[in-house]
Design a protein around this motif. Structure first.
Motif, short mmCIF file in Angstrom:
data_model
loop_
_atom_site.label_atom_id
_atom_site.label_comp_id
_atom_site.label_asym_id
_atom_site.label_seq_id
_atom_site.Cartn_x
_atom_site.Cartn_y
_atom_site.Cartn_z
N ILE A 114 -8.35 -21.35 1.85
CA ILE A 114 -8.51 -19.99 2.47
C ILE A 114 -7.83 -19.00 1.47
O ILE A 114 -6.77 -19.09 1.24
N PHE A 118 -8.26 -12.91 2.93
CA PHE A 118 -8.68 -13.05 4.25
C PHE A 118 -7.61 -13.00 5.52
O PHE A 118 -7.61 -13.37 6.35
N PHE A 119 -6.43 -12.87 4.69
CA PHE A 119 -5.21 -12.98 5.54
C PHE A 119 -4.91 -11.38 5.89
O PHE A 119 -4.54 -10.62 5.34
N ILE A 123 -5.34 -12.60 12.32
CA ILE A 123 -5.30 -14.10 12.49
C ILE A 123 -4.22 -14.85 12.57
O ILE A 123 -3.88 -16.08 12.48
N ASN A 148 -10.51 -17.21 13.80
CA ASN A 148 -10.35 -15.75 13.74
C ASN A 148 -10.67 -15.52 11.89
O ASN A 148 -10.83 -14.57 11.47
N ILE A 149 -11.08 -16.50 11.33
CA ILE A 149 -11.25 -16.39 9.96
C ILE A 149 -12.96 -16.62 9.55
O ILE A 149 -13.45 -17.74 10.10
N GLY A 153 -14.51 -17.43 4.58
CA GLY A 153 -13.23 -17.71 3.92
C GLY A 153 -12.76 -18.99 4.20
O GLY A 153 -11.36 -19.29 3.97
N LYS A 154 -13.35 -20.02 4.36
CA LYS A 154 -13.12 -21.19 4.42
C LYS A 154 -13.73 -22.12 3.26
O LYS A 154 -15.12 -22.38 3.70
N LEU A 192 -13.29 -7.53 8.00
CA LEU A 192 -13.35 -8.83 8.30
C LEU A 192 -13.95 -9.09 9.83
O LEU A 192 -14.72 -10.11 9.97
#
Length: 256
Positions: A114, A118-119, A123, A148-149, A153-154, A192
């Motif tokens: 991740i 994306f943080f 999240i 929530n991502i 983002g994965k 996001l």
């Protein structure tokens, strides 16, 4: 990439958590390349570094490793809530490696990254403080909410024991690097959230009206903004300009 752990490295350890730490860290260091630049070696920091576990000597990206038996579920247990929020505000968060392993076969099942861009606080879930009888009474931890991502983002390097092409991994990483341009954390949170709304539609082609259906939900998440539709259009314009979306015709977009 070999998905098997080098089990002999844990022969001198009696504690199961210690064995897992040694095996998973060795696997990352020996098998994983940098998803940012493709450099073939990921180096391990000295133990007890407060921010990260690994780094790329070529591009200087940092990575933290979280490992779990079986599948990750919807959340990952992390450290102190206050520290995490401070790291987000100061933009000192490392990228996150997530490793799922099978203890029966000592193999990697899933391995994904991740990216740190994306943080955002949205999240991070604050856990209840530890009880007064606990050794660290009052300490407050946090969880990382995977649901929530956005899926973008994965980025999987290994998925269900299948190794993804390196070229695909590097392409997926580069696709969202534009998020690092959003220095203000609330602005990134808005972007996001809109990306999540697009994904929830479940199809590549969508209309502006379909995104407007999330107006109430976005308004609840951002109560200080009274012009939600304007904000939605602004985020779609930004995503289009960055090549994440394409404009098909008036009021219609397509995920690239």
């Amino acid at each position: 990439m070999n998905l098997c752990f080098a089990t002999h490295l844990a022969d001198n350890y009696t504690s199961q958590p210690q064995k897992i730490r040694v095996l998973t860290e060795n696997w990352v260091e020996s098998q994983v390349y940098c998803p940012n630049c493709g450099h073939i070696d990921i180096d391990k920091y000295c133990n007890n570094k407060p921010v990260a576990d690994f780094f790329c000597s070529n591009c200087e990206e940092d990575y933290e490793l979280k490992s779990k038996k079986g599948y990750s579920g919807t959340k990952i247990v992390d450290g102190a809530y206050r520290t995490m929020i401070q790291r987000l505000q100061e933009r000192h968060t490392p990228n996150l490696f997530l490793l799922n392993y099978d203890m029966d076969t000592f193999q990697v099942m899933n391995f994904l990254v991740i990216p740190k861009h994306f943080f955002v606080p949205g999240i991070i879930e604050k856990r209840p403080p530890l009880s007064q009888t606990a050794v660290r009474a009052g300490w407050v931890g946090c969880n990382i909410l995977l649901q929530n991502i956005p899926q973008s983002g994965k980025i999987f390097l290994v998925k269900n024991k299948n190794i993804e092409l390196k070229e695909k991994v590097l392409e997926e990483w580069k696709k969202t690097l534009f998020l690092r341009e959003k220095k203000e954390i609330n602005a990134k949170g808005w972007l996001l959230d809109v990306m999540m709304c697009i994904e929830k539609l479940g199809h590549k082609d969508f209309s502006l009206d379909e995104i407007y259906e999330f107006e109430d939900a976005l308004s609840n998440k951002h109560p200080d903004n009274r012009h939600v539709k304007d904000k939605i259009r602004q985020q779609l314009q930004f995503l289009r300009n960055k090549g994440y979306l394409e404009f098909v015709e008036r009021g219609h977009y397509r995920l690239i």
